[in-house]
Design a protein around this motif. Structure first.
Motif, PDB file in Angstrom:
ATOM      1  N   CYS A 112      -7.014  56.037  12.262  1.00  0.00           N
ATOM      2  CA  CYS A 112      -6.333  55.734  13.529  1.00  0.00           C
ATOM      3  C   CYS A 112      -5.606  57.006  14.010  1.00  0.00           C
ATOM      4  O   CYS A 112      -5.407  57.930  13.227  1.00  0.00           O
ATOM      5  CB  CYS A 112      -5.374  54.556  13.357  1.00  0.00           C
ATOM      6  SG  CYS A 112      -3.845  54.956  12.501  1.00  0.00           S
ATOM      7  N   CYS A 163      -2.630  58.071  11.859  1.00  0.00           N
ATOM      8  CA  CYS A 163      -3.014  58.625  10.553  1.00  0.00           C
ATOM      9  C   CYS A 163      -3.556  60.044  10.682  1.00  0.00           C
ATOM     10  O   CYS A 163      -3.257  60.905   9.859  1.00  0.00           O
ATOM     11  CB  CYS A 163      -4.074  57.741   9.888  1.00  0.00           C
ATOM     12  SG  CYS A 163      -3.393  56.266   9.111  1.00  0.00           S
ATOM     13  N   GLY A 186      -2.264  55.704   4.625  1.00  0.00           N
ATOM     14  CA  GLY A 186      -2.790  54.924   5.744  1.00  0.00           C
ATOM     15  C   GLY A 186      -4.291  54.724   5.728  1.00  0.00           C
ATOM     16  O   GLY A 186      -4.969  55.007   4.745  1.00  0.00           O
ATOM     17  N   CYS A 187      -4.812  54.224   6.872  1.00  0.00           N
ATOM     18  CA  CYS A 187      -6.251  53.936   6.972  1.00  0.00           C
ATOM     19  C   CYS A 187      -7.061  55.217   7.078  1.00  0.00           C
ATOM     20  O   CYS A 187      -8.247  55.238   6.763  1.00  0.00           O
ATOM     21  CB  CYS A 187      -6.517  53.028   8.180  1.00  0.00           C
ATOM     22  SG  CYS A 187      -6.417  53.871   9.791  1.00  0.00           S
ATOM     23  N   GLY A 188      -6.424  56.281   7.560  1.00  0.00           N
ATOM     24  CA  GLY A 188      -7.095  57.567   7.645  1.00  0.00           C
ATOM     25  C   GLY A 188      -7.804  57.858   8.959  1.00  0.00           C
ATOM     26  O   GLY A 188      -8.111  59.003   9.249  1.00  0.00           O
ATOM     27  N   CYS A 244       0.766  54.054  10.051  1.00  0.00           N
ATOM     28  CA  CYS A 244      -0.603  53.684  10.426  1.00  0.00           C
ATOM     29  C   CYS A 244      -0.651  52.502  11.395  1.00  0.00           C
ATOM     30  O   CYS A 244      -0.004  51.486  11.170  1.00  0.00           O
ATOM     31  CB  CYS A 244      -1.359  53.334   9.142  1.00  0.00           C
ATOM     32  SG  CYS A 244      -2.993  52.659   9.402  1.00  0.00           S
ATOM     33  N   TYR A 245      -1.448  52.646  12.459  1.00  0.00           N
ATOM     34  CA  TYR A 245      -1.603  51.558  13.433  1.00  0.00           C
ATOM     35  C   TYR A 245      -2.351  50.364  12.825  1.00  0.00           C
ATOM     36  O   TYR A 245      -2.343  49.275  13.391  1.00  0.00           O
ATOM     37  CB  TYR A 245      -2.360  52.048  14.668  1.00  0.00           C
ATOM     38  CG  TYR A 245      -1.584  53.003  15.544  1.00  0.00           C
ATOM     39  CD1 TYR A 245      -0.193  52.994  15.569  1.00  0.00           C
ATOM     40  CD2 TYR A 245      -2.244  53.912  16.367  1.00  0.00           C
ATOM     41  CE1 TYR A 245       0.516  53.868  16.386  1.00  0.00           C
ATOM     42  CE2 TYR A 245      -1.545  54.785  17.193  1.00  0.00           C
ATOM     43  CZ  TYR A 245      -0.172  54.759  17.199  1.00  0.00           C
ATOM     44  OH  TYR A 245       0.520  55.622  18.011  1.00  0.00           O
ATOM     45  N   ASN A 246      -3.024  50.595  11.706  1.00  0.00           N
ATOM     46  CA  ASN A 246      -3.711  49.487  11.045  1.00  0.00           C
ATOM     47  C   ASN A 246      -2.877  48.885   9.908  1.00  0.00           C
ATOM     48  O   ASN A 246      -3.376  48.060   9.136  1.00  0.00           O
ATOM     49  CB  ASN A 246      -5.083  49.933  10.538  1.00  0.00           C
ATOM     50  CG  ASN A 246      -6.051  50.151  11.699  1.00  0.00           C
ATOM     51  OD1 ASN A 246      -6.167  49.293  12.573  1.00  0.00           O
ATOM     52  ND2 ASN A 246      -6.715  51.298  11.739  1.00  0.00           N
TER      53      ASN A 246
HETATM   54 ZN    ZN Z   1      -4.176  54.420  10.213  1.00  0.00          ZN
END
Ligand code: ZN
Length: 222
Positions: free
Chosen positions: A201, A204, A197-199, A189-191
């Protein structure tokens, strides 16, 4: 194919390189992991990578390459730049870090050479390359030739995911018996959110779409 030789895996602790780490354990007599700190926003990536390497029973070295983040501006290393949520029409997305795989693989080759290792493994994929030109097969092959010429060596860069899409990468993790490990303990995940992950990005979205496709296919064939 099993090589009675060691391999070095370029390892970030994400889905792709973790799958490659376990793939390498199947194909080489010994595996070493090399992780890079390059000034990424989510520095705990390195902790995630260390924990996964330990779980895999693979020695890991972490190399500081933070100079990469000083060379260019991009959304993975500069907190003032919001990342592209979707792939732009022209050119790579602003999460592209120019030169990253060039530096990583070149440094990995020197690191490996010092240890008598000629096999390098990287998780780049042309199929889902997200617009990053240094994930393409032609780049990796060209660099392999350049490294061999530049160091008078016979390096072999292995790219087991090159022609796999994300669902096929999940299938490979499952075949290697590590689907759950890859799903719960890796960081793509980029976040900076581990596991699913954040779902929202781009990383994700790609990862989740692949997992859903693979799980649906698997359910259909059981
Ligand atoms: Zn993400």
């Amino acid at each position: 194919m099993h090589y009675n030789e060691p391999a070095l895996v370029v390892f970030s602790g994400g889905q792709d390189s973790t799958t490659c780490l376990f793939w390498a354990k199947e194909h080489f007599s010994a595996v070493h992991a090399l992780t890079f700190g390059y000034g990424q926003k989510h520095a705990h990536e390195v902790d995630v990578a260390r924990a996964l390497a330990e779980k895999a029973g693979v020695p890991i070295d972490v190399m500081d390459t933070s100079f990469i983040s000083t060379l260019s501006h991009n959304a993975l290393t500069d907190t003032s730049i919001p990342m592209d949520e979707d792939k732009p029409a022209g050119g790579p997305p602003n999460t592209f870090v120019p030169g990253r795989n060039l530096f990583f693989l070149s440094i990995a080759a020197v690191f490996a050479r010092e240890r008598g290792i000629r096999h390098l493994v990287t998780g780049v994929s042309q199929t889902d390359y997200s617009g990053y030109p240094d994930c393409r097969d032609s780049f990796v092959k060209a660099l392999n030739v350049a490294l061999n010429l530049g160091m008078e060596e016979q390096f072999c860069i292995h790219t087991p995911l090159m022609w796999l899409d994300k669902s096929q990468t999940w299938a490979l993790a499952d075949r290697l018996g590590v689907l759950d490990t890859v799903r719960r303990e890796t960081l793509t995940c980029y976040n900076g959110v581990v596991g699913d992950g954040c779902g929202h990005c781009p990383a994700c979205k790609l990862r989740r779409a692949g997992l859903e496709k693979y799980l649906a296919q698997k359910a259909g064939t059981l």
